[in-house]
Scaffold this motif. Sequence first.
Motif, PDB file in Angstrom:
ATOM      1  N   THR A   7       1.107  -1.169   0.115  1.00 54.75           N
ATOM      2  CA  THR A   7       0.394   0.013  -0.211  1.00 54.75           C
ATOM      3  C   THR A   7       0.623   1.442  -0.145  1.00 54.75           C
ATOM      4  N   LYS A   8       0.403   2.363  -0.785  1.00 56.04           N
ATOM      5  CA  LYS A   8       0.963   3.363  -0.694  1.00 56.04           C
ATOM      6  C   LYS A   8       0.813   3.906   0.834  1.00 56.04           C
ATOM      7  N   PRO A   9       2.625   4.616   1.093  1.00 57.84           N
ATOM      8  CA  PRO A   9       2.362   5.393   3.103  1.00 57.84           C
ATOM      9  C   PRO A   9       1.771   6.271   2.256  1.00 57.84           C
ATOM     10  N   GLU A  10       0.823   6.894   2.106  1.00 56.19           N
ATOM     11  CA  GLU A  10       0.179   8.484   2.181  1.00 56.19           C
ATOM     12  C   GLU A  10      -0.061   8.780   3.583  1.00 56.19           C
ATOM     13  N   TRP A  11       0.176   9.941   3.472  1.00 56.88           N
ATOM     14  CA  TRP A  11      -0.015  11.004   4.913  1.00 56.88           C
ATOM     15  C   TRP A  11      -0.384  11.927   5.138  1.00 56.88           C
ATOM     16  N   GLY A  12      -0.844  12.737   6.161  1.00 58.46           N
ATOM     17  CA  GLY A  12      -1.795  13.507   6.223  1.00 58.46           C
ATOM     18  C   GLY A  12      -3.061  14.560   5.626  1.00 58.46           C
ATOM     19  N   SER A  13      -2.545  15.956   4.632  1.00 65.06           N
ATOM     20  CA  SER A  13      -3.896  15.882   3.602  1.00 65.06           C
ATOM     21  C   SER A  13      -2.970  16.423   2.442  1.00 65.06           C
ATOM     22  N   LYS A  14      -3.827  16.013   1.295  1.00 66.01           N
ATOM     23  CA  LYS A  14      -3.864  16.242  -0.239  1.00 66.01           C
ATOM     24  C   LYS A  14      -3.586  16.891  -0.892  1.00 66.01           C
ATOM     25  N   GLU A  15      -3.907  18.649  -1.007  1.00 64.08           N
ATOM     26  CA  GLU A  15      -3.837  18.881  -1.969  1.00 64.08           C
ATOM     27  C   GLU A  15      -3.525  19.324  -3.316  1.00 64.08           C
ATOM     28  N   ARG A  16      -4.492  20.097  -4.703  1.00 63.08           N
ATOM     29  CA  ARG A  16      -3.347  20.091  -5.673  1.00 63.08           C
ATOM     30  C   ARG A  16      -3.289  22.037  -5.923  1.00 63.08           C
ATOM     31  N   ILE A  17      -2.197  22.498  -5.949  1.00 58.46           N
ATOM     32  CA  ILE A  17      -1.789  24.019  -5.987  1.00 58.46           C
ATOM     33  C   ILE A  17      -1.471  23.982  -7.073  1.00 58.46           C
ATOM     34  N   LYS A  18      -2.624  24.848  -8.376  1.00 57.49           N
ATOM     35  CA  LYS A  18      -1.935  25.450  -8.858  1.00 57.49           C
ATOM     36  C   LYS A  18      -1.023  26.558  -9.526  1.00 57.49           C
ATOM     37  N   MET A  19      -0.531  26.192 -10.572  1.00 60.65           N
ATOM     38  CA  MET A  19       0.741  27.264 -10.960  1.00 60.65           C
ATOM     39  C   MET A  19       0.237  28.735 -11.409  1.00 60.65           C
ATOM     40  N   LEU A  25      -0.225  20.975  -8.507  1.00 64.42           N
ATOM     41  CA  LEU A  25       1.591  20.415  -8.466  1.00 64.42           C
ATOM     42  C   LEU A  25       0.331  19.434  -6.822  1.00 64.42           C
ATOM     43  N   VAL A  26       1.126  18.894  -6.486  1.00 62.72           N
ATOM     44  CA  VAL A  26       0.670  18.064  -4.587  1.00 62.72           C
ATOM     45  C   VAL A  26       1.471  18.710  -3.658  1.00 62.72           C
ATOM     46  N   VAL A  27       0.911  18.923  -2.777  1.00 60.27           N
ATOM     47  CA  VAL A  27       1.164  19.219  -1.660  1.00 60.27           C
ATOM     48  C   VAL A  27       0.682  18.467  -0.748  1.00 60.27           C
ATOM     49  N   ARG A  28       1.343  17.457   0.147  1.00 60.34           N
ATOM     50  CA  ARG A  28       0.909  17.153   1.708  1.00 60.34           C
ATOM     51  C   ARG A  28       1.148  17.883   2.896  1.00 60.34           C
ATOM     52  N   GLN A  29       0.464  17.790   3.837  1.00 60.18           N
ATOM     53  CA  GLN A  29       0.945  18.376   5.693  1.00 60.18           C
ATOM     54  C   GLN A  29      -0.314  17.777   6.179  1.00 60.18           C
ATOM     55  N   THR A  30       0.529  18.224   7.060  1.00 56.64           N
ATOM     56  CA  THR A  30       0.104  17.414   8.758  1.00 56.64           C
ATOM     57  C   THR A  30       0.315  18.610   9.189  1.00 56.64           C
ATOM     58  N   GLY A  31       0.046  18.388  11.192  1.00 52.25           N
ATOM     59  CA  GLY A  31       0.857  18.763  12.247  1.00 52.25           C
ATOM     60  C   GLY A  31      -0.536  20.325  12.125  1.00 52.25           C
ATOM     61  N   HIS A  63       4.467  21.486  12.213  1.00 53.57           N
ATOM     62  CA  HIS A  63       3.791  21.654  10.914  1.00 53.57           C
ATOM     63  C   HIS A  63       4.305  21.376  10.144  1.00 53.57           C
ATOM     64  N   ILE A  64       4.413  19.738   9.242  1.00 56.87           N
ATOM     65  CA  ILE A  64       5.164  19.335   7.571  1.00 56.87           C
ATOM     66  C   ILE A  64       4.148  19.542   6.986  1.00 56.87           C
ATOM     67  N   VAL A  65       5.584  20.023   6.063  1.00 54.41           N
ATOM     68  CA  VAL A  65       4.382  19.437   4.425  1.00 54.41           C
ATOM     69  C   VAL A  65       5.550  19.443   3.550  1.00 54.41           C
ATOM     70  N   ALA A  66       5.096  18.732   2.558  1.00 57.27           N
ATOM     71  CA  ALA A  66       6.214  18.209   1.813  1.00 57.27           C
ATOM     72  C   ALA A  66       5.308  18.323   0.338  1.00 57.27           C
ATOM     73  N   ILE A  67       6.162  18.383  -0.765  1.00 58.32           N
ATOM     74  CA  ILE A  67       5.829  19.325  -2.199  1.00 58.32           C
ATOM     75  C   ILE A  67       6.512  17.473  -3.050  1.00 58.32           C
ATOM     76  N   ASP A  68       5.716  17.190  -4.179  1.00 57.88           N
ATOM     77  CA  ASP A  68       5.335  17.115  -5.409  1.00 57.88           C
ATOM     78  C   ASP A  68       6.554  17.621  -6.087  1.00 57.88           C
ATOM     79  N   ARG A  69       7.112  17.683  -6.540  1.00 51.64           N
ATOM     80  CA  ARG A  69       8.140  18.793  -7.676  1.00 51.64           C
ATOM     81  C   ARG A  69       7.349  18.447  -8.437  1.00 51.64           C
ATOM     82  N   ILE A  94       8.706  28.786  -4.341  1.00 47.39           N
ATOM     83  CA  ILE A  94       8.069  29.428  -3.880  1.00 47.39           C
ATOM     84  C   ILE A  94       6.686  30.121  -3.755  1.00 47.39           C
ATOM     85  N   ALA A  95       6.145  29.813  -5.558  1.00 44.60           N
ATOM     86  CA  ALA A  95       3.905  29.768  -5.579  1.00 44.60           C
ATOM     87  C   ALA A  95       3.947  29.114  -4.618  1.00 44.60           C
ATOM     88  N   ILE A  96       3.866  27.956  -3.879  1.00 41.24           N
ATOM     89  CA  ILE A  96       3.969  26.807  -3.181  1.00 41.24           C
ATOM     90  C   ILE A  96       3.932  27.520  -2.101  1.00 41.24           C
TER      91      ILE A  96
END
Length: 296
Positions: A7-19, A25-31, A63-69, A94-96
């Motif tokens: 299974t994929k090691p998903e975590w936190g919330s996931k959203e897409r942010i438009k450039m 681009l997908v951003v994950r956050q938790t905390g 507050h942990i944030v990770a980005i799929d470039r 920078i946009a994110i």
Amino acid sequence: MTEKIITKPEWGSKERIKMSDGASLVVRQTGSAEAQTILCLARHGGNGLEYSRFAKQYGDRFHIVAIDRRGHGESDFLPEDQGYSIQQFASDLIAIIDELELKDIIGIGVSMGGGLLSLLNDQRPGLLRAAILVDIGPETRVPDDMEKAMVRMQRLMGLFMASYGSFEEIVGAWRNIMDDQWPNVDDSEWDFLAACTTFQKEDGRWYFGADIDGFMTRQPAEQPPDYWPSWKNLSQNIPTMLVFGELSNLLSPEIVERMIKGTEVELVTVPGIGHYPIIDNNPVRDEIYHFILRHQ
């Protein structure tokens, strides 16, 4: 033999942010957003899933944030007539950051992710509170045998661009790619790496989850910058930790020595492992955690 169920090691919330160009681009956050922000940037070809264990362990404190470039993980790829560049990755980052209104950041950057932290510090002075760079420097070591290095690169290109009939095959491909850099690593680490970085498509086959063809066959949109001024700016102006894999094929002890000379950089050398040491295992995990505590 029964195939492993992964299974994929998903975590936190996931959203897409438009450039600005329409790409998302997908951003994950938790905390809690009120806690210290830890910005997690993966290596070239990697994605935010690789920080899942870190996020699950420390998400109640930070507050942990990770980005799929762009071109990585679940984020959009560039069109086939365009090449990637680290300058584009920095612009997206920078946009994110602006969209999420992130401030007072402690950054963790593995390999290329660390290079992005240096560029971010140049372009947004004062944004980074501290930085942790994992096995990356302003230059790379020159191979002892250039012909052998070229053969290795061609072999890696074939492995990355292939598809695989089972999860076991994709784990085997990762072992072939990283065998000299991760000797004596537990099977669970190979499974985790494969689960983070590969996807099974409708044809039932497994593929690496990044735009490997775009990275390897297209000309970059811009040539990489000179990283030495950026490294000096980072290492001399904000608290910095450098994690160095003793067997790294990217950095050498001589480069590391030049990097830390005249600075207060905290160096963590990880024995018996090469490029991008696993940050979830000790001694690296505790060193990173205590560095964050000292500088939050």
